[in-house]
Design a protein around this motif. Structure first.
Motif, short mmCIF file in Angstrom:
data_model
loop_
_atom_site.label_atom_id
_atom_site.label_comp_id
_atom_site.label_asym_id
_atom_site.label_seq_id
_atom_site.Cartn_x
_atom_site.Cartn_y
_atom_site.Cartn_z
N GLN A 1 -1.00 7.27 -9.30
CA GLN A 1 0.10 8.10 -8.69
C GLN A 1 0.53 7.65 -7.36
O GLN A 1 1.58 7.95 -6.79
CB GLN A 1 -0.02 9.53 -8.88
CG GLN A 1 -1.25 10.04 -8.25
CD GLN A 1 -1.59 11.42 -8.27
OE1 GLN A 1 -0.50 12.28 -8.19
NE2 GLN A 1 -2.79 11.97 -8.15
N HIS A 2 -0.64 7.05 -6.60
CA HIS A 2 -0.27 6.90 -5.10
C HIS A 2 -0.28 5.45 -4.94
O HIS A 2 -0.23 4.74 -3.70
CB HIS A 2 -1.35 7.66 -4.15
CG HIS A 2 -1.35 8.97 -4.26
ND1 HIS A 2 -0.53 9.77 -3.92
CD2 HIS A 2 -2.46 9.81 -4.54
CE1 HIS A 2 -0.75 11.02 -4.16
NE2 HIS A 2 -2.20 11.27 -4.68
N GLU A 3 -0.14 4.75 -5.93
CA GLU A 3 -0.26 3.30 -5.78
C GLU A 3 1.12 2.47 -5.99
O GLU A 3 1.25 1.22 -6.07
CB GLU A 3 -1.10 2.53 -6.66
CG GLU A 3 -2.82 3.05 -6.66
CD GLU A 3 -3.22 2.70 -5.23
OE1 GLU A 3 -2.92 1.83 -4.90
OE2 GLU A 3 -4.11 3.41 -4.95
N GLY A 4 2.19 3.31 -6.14
CA GLY A 4 3.68 2.74 -6.56
C GLY A 4 3.76 2.22 -7.89
O GLY A 4 4.89 1.84 -8.09
N LEU A 5 2.72 2.65 -8.99
CA LEU A 5 3.03 2.39 -10.07
C LEU A 5 3.14 3.72 -11.01
O LEU A 5 2.49 4.64 -11.07
CB LEU A 5 1.82 1.63 -10.72
CG LEU A 5 1.66 1.43 -12.17
CD1 LEU A 5 2.89 0.40 -12.82
CD2 LEU A 5 0.31 0.85 -12.88
N SER A 6 4.39 3.44 -11.60
CA SER A 6 4.73 4.81 -12.55
C SER A 6 4.47 4.54 -13.99
O SER A 6 5.08 3.55 -14.33
CB SER A 6 6.34 5.15 -12.29
OG SER A 6 6.65 6.15 -13.28
N VAL A 7 3.47 5.40 -14.68
CA VAL A 7 3.22 5.22 -15.92
C VAL A 7 3.97 6.21 -16.73
O VAL A 7 3.86 7.56 -16.55
CB VAL A 7 1.93 5.29 -16.21
CG1 VAL A 7 1.42 4.85 -17.75
CG2 VAL A 7 1.03 4.13 -15.33
N SER A 8 4.78 5.79 -17.85
CA SER A 8 5.38 6.48 -18.70
C SER A 8 4.94 6.44 -20.25
O SER A 8 4.52 5.35 -20.65
CB SER A 8 6.89 6.50 -18.79
OG SER A 8 7.34 6.73 -17.37
#
Length: 264
Positions: free
Chosen positions: A171-178
């Protein structure tokens, strides 16, 4: 590497093909993975011609360890992937005693192992970008065990759990997982026959494949965690959260059992 790429597995037909078209329309360069002998090259040529994007084709079986290592190694060395769509998957409706060990192994390898391993392999690359995305395709089947499918919903429950755990971690790494949980999709004649046999209720959750792909990609890029396309599917999801598991599995499995009896 200034160019970025969207990688889509299971891209030769059905939802995977619709994802490829949707992403090409958004001017994304593509890496399309499909089994050998599919129509993926023709799809790639059309997308290049119509939308002026780069399309790179890889034809191999994701469940082959050797092929996986070789091709994924090439992709990692050659392309800057900033959007991964883990779409490839398989299932089936068959009593457990009639399901071969080879088929069970294939479902687990493709739906579970390949999803987790491909994500892990591309994670360092995805994290190099200021903003990147992973979209994993689960199913409405992820919300309940189902008899006569047995392994498939269990594998999709893994995909859902894996996605949400990774989302929290990144969540704080710039990667959004859906994770997307579509309902029935009329992807081939066998699937279509099964959906139509379920009658009015079976058809209620249907969304056209292209519309489905557009909705899912749009919501992924908007950062949505869980994507359940279609009002009927969202209502079903809420109901399944309320109904006790023992009753839920009996109700859903009863529908599948009747469907099996009608096709044999």
């Amino acid at each position: 590497m200034n160019k970025t790429y969207t990688l889509i597995t299971g891209a030769s037909s059905g939802l995977g093909s619709a994802f490829a078209l949707c992403c090409a329309r958004l001017k994304m360069n593509l890496i399309l993975i499909a089994l050998p002998g599919s129509a993926i090259k023709r799809t790639g040529e059309e997308l290049r011609r119509l939308y002026g994007v780069e399309v790179h084709i890889f034809e191999f079986d994701l469940t082959s360890n050797e092929a996986f290592e070789t091709h994924v190694g090439i992709i990692k060395a050659s392309f800057a992937v900033n959007f991964l769509i883990n779409n490839a998957g398989m299932g089936g409706t068959v009593p457990m005693l009639d399901c071969s060990p080879q088929v069970i192994d294939k479902i687990i390898r493709l739906n579970i192992s390949c999803t987790a391993l491909l994500t892990r392999e591309l994670l360092p690359q995805l994290l190099r970008h200021e903003k990147s995305y992973v979209l994993n395709i689960a199913s409405m089947a992820a919300f309940s065990p189902i008899a006569y499918k047995t392994v498939y919903p269990a594998s999709k429950a893994f995909v859902s759990s894996f996605s949400l755990g990774l989302r929290e971690e990144m969540q704080h790494e710039g990667l959004s997982v859906s994770v997307a949980c579509p309902g029935p999709i009329m992807t081939n004649s066998n699937t279509s026959q099964r959906i139509l046999l379920q009658g009015y209720k079976g058809r209620l959750g249907l969304v056209s494949t292209m519309d489905l792909a557009n909705r899912i990609v749009r919501q992924t890029l908007a950062g949505r965690a869980v994507i359940v396309p279609g009002w009927w599917n969202r209502m079903n999801q809420k109901l399944m959260g309320i109904i006790p598991s023992t009753i839920k599995v009996r109700l859903i499995s009863g529908v599948i059992k009747r469907e099996l009896q009608l096709t044999h």
